[in-house]
Enzyme design. Structure first.
Site, PDB file in Angstrom:
ATOM      1  N   LYS A  15       0.790  -1.316   0.103  1.00  0.00           N
ATOM      2  CA  LYS A  15      -0.114  -0.098   0.115  1.00  0.00           C
ATOM      3  C   LYS A  15       0.842   1.332   0.004  1.00  0.00           C
ATOM      4  O   LYS A  15       0.649   2.236  -0.850  1.00  0.00           O
ATOM      5  CB  LYS A  15      -0.841  -0.044   1.304  1.00  0.00           C
ATOM      6  N   ARG A 128      11.937  -7.554   4.408  1.00  0.00           N
ATOM      7  CA  ARG A 128      12.189  -6.122   3.689  1.00  0.00           C
ATOM      8  C   ARG A 128      13.336  -5.499   4.811  1.00  0.00           C
ATOM      9  O   ARG A 128      13.828  -4.502   4.488  1.00  0.00           O
ATOM     10  CB  ARG A 128      10.847  -5.285   3.800  1.00  0.00           C
ATOM     11  N   ARG A 143      -0.673  -9.173  13.256  1.00  0.00           N
ATOM     12  CA  ARG A 143      -1.213  -7.987  12.274  1.00  0.00           C
ATOM     13  C   ARG A 143      -2.019  -8.733  11.195  1.00  0.00           C
ATOM     14  O   ARG A 143      -2.958  -8.054  10.744  1.00  0.00           O
ATOM     15  CB  ARG A 143      -0.035  -7.109  11.640  1.00  0.00           C
TER      16      ARG A 143
HETATM   17  P1  ADP Z   1       1.108  -2.455   8.180  1.00  0.00           P
HETATM   18  O1  ADP Z   1       0.204  -2.033   6.972  1.00  0.00           O
HETATM   19  O2  ADP Z   1       2.278  -2.827   7.395  1.00  0.00           O
HETATM   20  O3  ADP Z   1       0.768  -2.996   9.359  1.00  0.00           O
HETATM   21  P2  ADP Z   1       1.122   0.444   8.787  1.00  0.00           P
HETATM   22  O4  ADP Z   1       2.415   1.108   8.930  1.00  0.00           O
HETATM   23  O5  ADP Z   1      -0.043   0.823   8.044  1.00  0.00           O
HETATM   24  O6  ADP Z   1       1.680  -1.123   8.509  1.00  0.00           O
HETATM   25  O7  ADP Z   1       0.645   0.117  10.477  1.00  0.00           O
HETATM   26  C1  ADP Z   1       1.337  -0.219  11.557  1.00  0.00           C
HETATM   27  C2  ADP Z   1       0.697  -0.080  12.910  1.00  0.00           C
HETATM   28  O8  ADP Z   1       0.203   0.974  13.175  1.00  0.00           O
HETATM   29  C3  ADP Z   1      -0.581  -0.992  12.906  1.00  0.00           C
HETATM   30  O9  ADP Z   1      -0.244  -2.514  13.119  1.00  0.00           O
HETATM   31  C4  ADP Z   1      -1.452  -0.448  14.014  1.00  0.00           C
HETATM   32  O10 ADP Z   1      -1.006  -0.681  15.302  1.00  0.00           O
HETATM   33  C5  ADP Z   1      -1.261   0.920  13.750  1.00  0.00           C
HETATM   34  N1  ADP Z   1      -2.370   1.762  12.810  1.00  0.00           N
HETATM   35  C6  ADP Z   1      -2.080   2.313  11.547  1.00  0.00           C
HETATM   36  N2  ADP Z   1      -3.032   2.561  11.009  1.00  0.00           N
HETATM   37  C7  ADP Z   1      -4.142   2.351  11.905  1.00  0.00           C
HETATM   38  C8  ADP Z   1      -5.475   2.579  11.873  1.00  0.00           C
HETATM   39  N3  ADP Z   1      -6.151   2.972  10.863  1.00  0.00           N
HETATM   40  N4  ADP Z   1      -6.144   2.535  13.053  1.00  0.00           N
HETATM   41  C9  ADP Z   1      -5.495   1.634  14.165  1.00  0.00           C
HETATM   42  N5  ADP Z   1      -4.173   1.346  14.270  1.00  0.00           N
HETATM   43  C10 ADP Z   1      -3.350   1.962  13.003  1.00  0.00           C
END
Ligand code: ADP
Length: 185
Positions: A15, A128, A143
């Site tokens: 993404k 990565r 996750r």
């Molecule tokens: P990935 O998609 O690889 O898990 P992100 O950088 O999008 O990585 O997210 C990392 C962490 O940040 C998530 O596991 C969560 O803890 C938090 N997070 C990100 N976006 C949200 C969201 N919209 N709501 C709740 N937690 C979030």
């Protein structure tokens, strides 16, 4: 009205890569909740401290923290095109997004699902080597579990609203981008 698109897909589906391409190629403003949270952590803000424990467990950060952050970012985008990456991640967040967008008189243009099987994303994340504190096997498993339980219901939610576009995310990044770009147009 400028497009507002969101990217859906499991952790490691690409993404962030695809959102960055839309930003560079099409002038979208990239709004990545994970990046905003990591920035808040690095700056040692109260919000960052609250978020850290959830992130390191692979759980969702509480909605009040996320929503304040996202609403503020959407308002600051003015009338630029927006690509949301990592938000919404649950049905309640999707409802909150609908409210936030209507307050700004914006409509969601497309929800683009970057579809990648679990075994592929798990290998990608562990390979990565970004050194993220949540990129260890246990947290990655959590996750993925959270993705299937909380986030995947959004696929039907946006499909029901005629907004879902599916992209095969197991292709190379250029091929994925060709599909993402036409879905976002
Ligand atoms: P990935 O998609 O690889 O898990 P992100 O950088 O999008 O990585 O997210 C990392 C962490 O940040 C998530 O596991 C969560 O803890 C938090 N997070 C990100 N976006 C949200 C969201 N919209 N709501 C709740 N937690 C979030």
């Amino acid at each position: 009205m400028q497009p507002t698109v969101l990217l859906l897909g499991p952790p490691g589906s690409g993404k962030g890569t695809q959102a960055a391409r839309l930003a560079g190629d099409r002038g979208f403003r990239q709004l990545a909740t994970g990046d905003l949270l990591r920035e808040a952590r690095a700056n040692g803000t109260e919000l960052g401290r609250r978020a850290a424990e959830y992130m390191d467990r692979g759980e969702l950060v509480p909605d009040d923290v996320i929503l304040a952050m996202v609403c503020d970012a959407i308002a600051r985008a003015g009338d630029e095109p927006i690509v949301l990456d990592g938000f919404p991640r649950s049905l309640p967040q999707a409802g909150a997004l609908a409210d936030a967008l209507s307050q700004q008189e914006r409509d969601l243009t497309a929800a683009i699902l970057i579809d990648v099987p679990d075994n592929v994303v798990a290998d990608r994340i562990m390979g990565r080597g970004e050194g993220r504190s949540d990129d260890n096997p246990e947290t990655v498993r959590e996750r993925l579990r959270v993705y299937h339980d909380e986030t995947e219901p959004l696929v039907d939610y946006y499909d029901d609203r005629g907004l879902l576009r599916r992209v095969d995310g197991a292709q190379d990044p250029d091929a994925v981008y060709q599909e993402v770009r036409s879905a976002a147009a």
